[in-house]
Design an enzyme around this catalytic site. Structure first.
Site, mmCIF file in Angstrom:
data_model
loop_
_atom_site.group_PDB
_atom_site.id
_atom_site.type_symbol
_atom_site.label_atom_id
_atom_site.label_comp_id
_atom_site.label_asym_id
_atom_site.label_seq_id
_atom_site.Cartn_x
_atom_site.Cartn_y
_atom_site.Cartn_z
ATOM 1 N N ASP A 486 49.066 41.981 48.352
ATOM 2 C CA ASP A 486 47.852 42.793 48.285
ATOM 3 C C ASP A 486 47.969 43.999 49.216
ATOM 4 O O ASP A 486 48.833 44.048 50.105
ATOM 5 C CB ASP A 486 46.639 41.941 48.659
ATOM 6 C CG ASP A 486 45.366 42.404 47.970
ATOM 7 O OD1 ASP A 486 45.330 43.542 47.460
ATOM 8 O OD2 ASP A 486 44.396 41.623 47.945
ATOM 9 N N ASP A 556 39.716 43.754 41.055
ATOM 10 C CA ASP A 556 38.928 42.805 41.831
ATOM 11 C C ASP A 556 37.629 42.451 41.118
ATOM 12 O O ASP A 556 36.937 41.508 41.513
ATOM 13 C CB ASP A 556 38.604 43.390 43.209
ATOM 14 C CG ASP A 556 39.740 43.198 44.202
ATOM 15 O OD1 ASP A 556 40.702 42.483 43.876
ATOM 16 O OD2 ASP A 556 39.663 43.763 45.309
#
Length: 740
Positions: A486, A556
């Site tokens: 990430d 997300d």
């Protein structure tokens, strides 16, 4: 005539014309009488030279090269070019700007030589399209250009993949002089169109709503998109399409440019004073200045070009096949990826080893194949303000070594994976306290914070090596088979405390090279590790990352309805196999929307499939639905992964009145099709809606696996398939048809 077998690349020594041929396109350029490399043609296959398209007139305020003598009709301000550079009298957007030791800017590149060979060139330290020894049909063209005043050369690289209908481009700039020079702008590819009217299709967005489709006419002036954030960004994607006015999914000329790079970029679409259109893409000029010492070379990242004369769907298929088989690598390129459960939206930071085992046991009983332990397993990471950079397992939180937890989960028949964010550091961390100079910050100033974290200077090898060592110790400590990589902020305060004199104009590109080097080392050391890319979801969703990670967390935003739009835009340039997509809880954590479990599964099945919720809190009906979804994903995986993807509706397709989102997967041999439908609107006494299928065999009959009904393939494509009336909001259907 100089050529190779299959005639993919040809050179006519008489005319100086290069022809690059794929199954569905011809690309031509010419080294003309002055040695300038002019672009002639890119489009449907042709048989013969296209230099007749060049026109020569005395145009006011368009200058002439000195060696053109009294010929005032020859001007690079109007002629189409392969690699236009600043300093030749071309005032349009250019590909290269060079600052000389004396402070002057400009160069004048002319043809010197070329070579043609079998196989595809590679780009050391950079991701690139590749060919395999078993399937090698690609060919490489190298054209060397030299500045007429000396001191500089540029080698243009072309990779031709006939069966894929793609041509790749890169450029290598070399300082052949005696003094240092600076590259102030480097664009990797240019497309010049001498006529016609074109639209620019690009994909804009923001965090949690990436890659929205936008189509605008290319008018006089320059349309510029790109990223200054250090990543390819949520805001603009480095994939664009130039389509002729009126082109749609099934008809018309469409040209794609995919930048194989994960950092700052610039794309410029410009219609000039003579109604010619130019499209360039490459490194961001505003934040780029690369020092080049005598004898040094700079390699520009690659661009994947593709042309379709059959509309947007065929163009997408070209990119899907290329990225799936010739960019993605590793064990999981072709085999099914495990259905996973991620604990993030179920627990956030609040978990223990026992809670993770509870989630694993519940998931295992439903057929889930992998548990991914998300943020919070390391250092003192109990919230998002601390711990990044301290990649040591928090054994107190987990109740023992990570290996114990992994062995127990493996004993349930499940694989295990972890989340990481290696490029970041928290100020509240042991790493930052020991090495505050490893984080980007301007001299004498406090850094800009984002998500309570700073960015590590990956342009410095010692920083990369330290994080790499920490991460390898974790990966070596247990049977970890998946890694989520990430990156949760944009980069600011670009300055390296290493003090190497390169300045901020080189740091961000060196940062990306450091990232790529790290990922390449991981791939080589752990060839069976499945890496999923992520940057707050889709903030670094590009072909460059897919070279190291065969899937990327799409967004997300896990809301099923929003995901339909996000995945719609993503599908234009990227295959479904690259999309990380999960079923999450409702009300959705991002939008508060409530959608049926089945609909969440249908949306998530347009990607690599998984769950992100507490499975112990779902109903018995939803539990049965989860079992069916996992079974269906395995059943349909070959079709989803390898089939042709068709957009049947969407923001640009009003034929279903935007009341339904529809897409399909069609087998390469057209023997079966999976139709996916999600109702977006629910009204009383609604009109009947039909969705027209694509890619079927006209004369064949197709049978519905569930109902047994037979449908003529031609009728399904011409008249369509009736859509059931929804009985609840956001109802969904999957219809599996086989050729009878």
């Amino acid at each position: 005539m100089e050529d190779l077998p299959h005639m993919a690349i040809q050179f006519d020594v008489t005319t100086g014309i290069f022809s690059l041929e794929t199954n569905g396109s011809t690309y031509q350029m010419q080294a003309d009488r002055h040695g300038c490399l002019l672009h002639l043609y890119y489009g449907a296959p042709i048989n013969g030279p296209a230099d007749y398209l060049l026109t020569f007139y005395d145009r006011g305020f368009s200058g002439n090269p000195y060696d053109a003598g009294t010929d005032r009709t020859y001007s690079l301000d109007a002629l189409p070019q392969e690699f236009p550079v600043w300093g030749t009298g071309d005032y349009r957007s250019t590909c290269l700007t060079v600052k000389r030791p004396d402070g002057s800017c400009g160069c004048d590149l002319r043809y010197k030589s070329h070579s043609i060979r079998s196989g595809k060139y590679d780009l050391p330290g950079l991701p690139a399209v590749y060919d395999t020894a078993e399937q090698c049909t690609s060919q490489t063209l190298e054209i060397e250009l030299e500045d007429i005043c000396g001191g500089l050369s540029v080698t243009l690289l072309y990779g031709v993949f006939p069966e894929l209908d793609v041509i790749t481009r890169s450029a290598v700039v070399k300082n052949t002089g005696t003094g240092n020079i600076f590259l102030e702008a480097v664009q990797s590819a240019c497309l010049d169109f001498v006529g016609g009217e074109y639209d620019l299709i690009q994909f804009y967005g923001r965090h949690a709503m990436e890659r929205n489709y936008q189509r605008s006419p290319i008018l006089h002036g320059a349309m510029v998109i790109g990223s200054r954030r250090g990543t390819s960004s949520h805001q603009y994607n480095p994939f664009v399409i130039a389509s002729e006015r009126g082109a749609n999914e099934d008809h018309g000329d469409c040209y794609g440019m995919s930048f194989v790079y994960s950092g700052n970029f610039t794309c410029t679409a410009e219609r000039d004073q003579y109604d010619q259109t130019r499209l360039t893409i490459g490194l961001s000029g505003g934040q780029f200045s690369w020092p080049l010492a005598p004898g040094e070379c700079f390699t520009a990242p690659e661009v994947i070009l593709s042309y379709s004369g059959r509309g947007l769907a065929a163009l997408s298929h070209n990119y899907h096949r290329t990225l799936r088989r010739h960019v993605c690598r590793g064990k999981y390129r072709d085999i099914p990826r495990p259905v996973l459960i991620n604990n993030w939206e179920a627990t956030y930071f609040d978990f223990t080893g026992d809670k993770i085992l509870e989630i694993a046991r519940r998931a295992s009983g439903l057929g889930v194949e992998m548990l991914v332990l998300d943020d919070g397993w390391f250092g003192k990471r109990d919230n998002d303000s601390k711990g990044l950079g301290d990649w040591q397992v928090n054994e107190e939180k987990l109740g023992g070594p990570l290996s114990n937890l992994v062995e127990t989960i493996n004993g349930l028949g499940m694989k295990f994976g972890i989340w990481t964010e290696p490029e970041m550091v928290s100020e509240d961390s042991d790493l930052y306290r020991a090495h505050p100079d490893w984080a980007f910050a301007l001299p004498g100033r406090k850094p800009v914070r984002s998500r309570h974290q700073l960015v590590l200077d990956f342009s410095r090898p010692e920083v990369v090596d330290h994080i790499y060592g920490q991460l390898c110790r974790v990966l070596d400590s247990a049977n970890i088979e998946y890694l989520k990589w990430d990156m949760n902020r944009s980069i600011c305060d670009v300055w390296s405390a290493a003090g190497d004199g390169y300045g901020c104009g080189a740091i961000l590109h060196r940062y990306v090279l450091g990232l790529y080097g790290f990922l390449e080392r991981l791939n080589r050391r752990y060839p069976d590790l499945l890496i999923e890319g992520c940057s707050g979801g889709g903030g670094r969703f590009d072909a460059g990352m897919l070279y190291y990670a065969p899937q990327i967390w799409c967004s997300d935003n896990t809301d099923a309805v929003d995901r339909l739009f996000i995945q719609y835009g993503t599908s234009f340039g990227y295959p479904v196999s690259a999309v990380g997509s999960h079923v999450s809880a409702v009300p959705n954590h991002q939008t508060g929307r409530i959608t049926p479990m089945k609909t969440r599964g249908v949306a998530a099945m347009a990607g690599s499939f998984g769950y992100e919720l507490d499975l112990s809190k779902i109903t018995e009906e939803e539990t049965a639905c989860v079992r069916r979804q996992i079974a269906d994903f395995h059943k349909f995986w070959p079709l989803i992964h390898d089939g042709d993807y068709y957009r049947l509706s969407g923001p640009s397709r009003p034929d279903c009145q935007r009341a339904v989102a529809a897409w399909e997967f069609v087998a390469q041999d057209r023997s079966e099709v999976l139709v996916n439908l999600v109702s977006l609107e629910c009204h009383g006494n609604p009109p009947d809606l039909y969705v027209k299928l694509k890619g079927l065999e006209q004369a064949a009959l197709y049978q519905d696996e569930s109902s047994g009904s037979l449908y003529p393939g031609g009728a399904l494509m011409t008249a369509g398939l009736p859509i059931p009336r929804p009985t609840v909001e956001y109802e969904s259907w999957q219809i599996h048809l086989r050729r009878a």
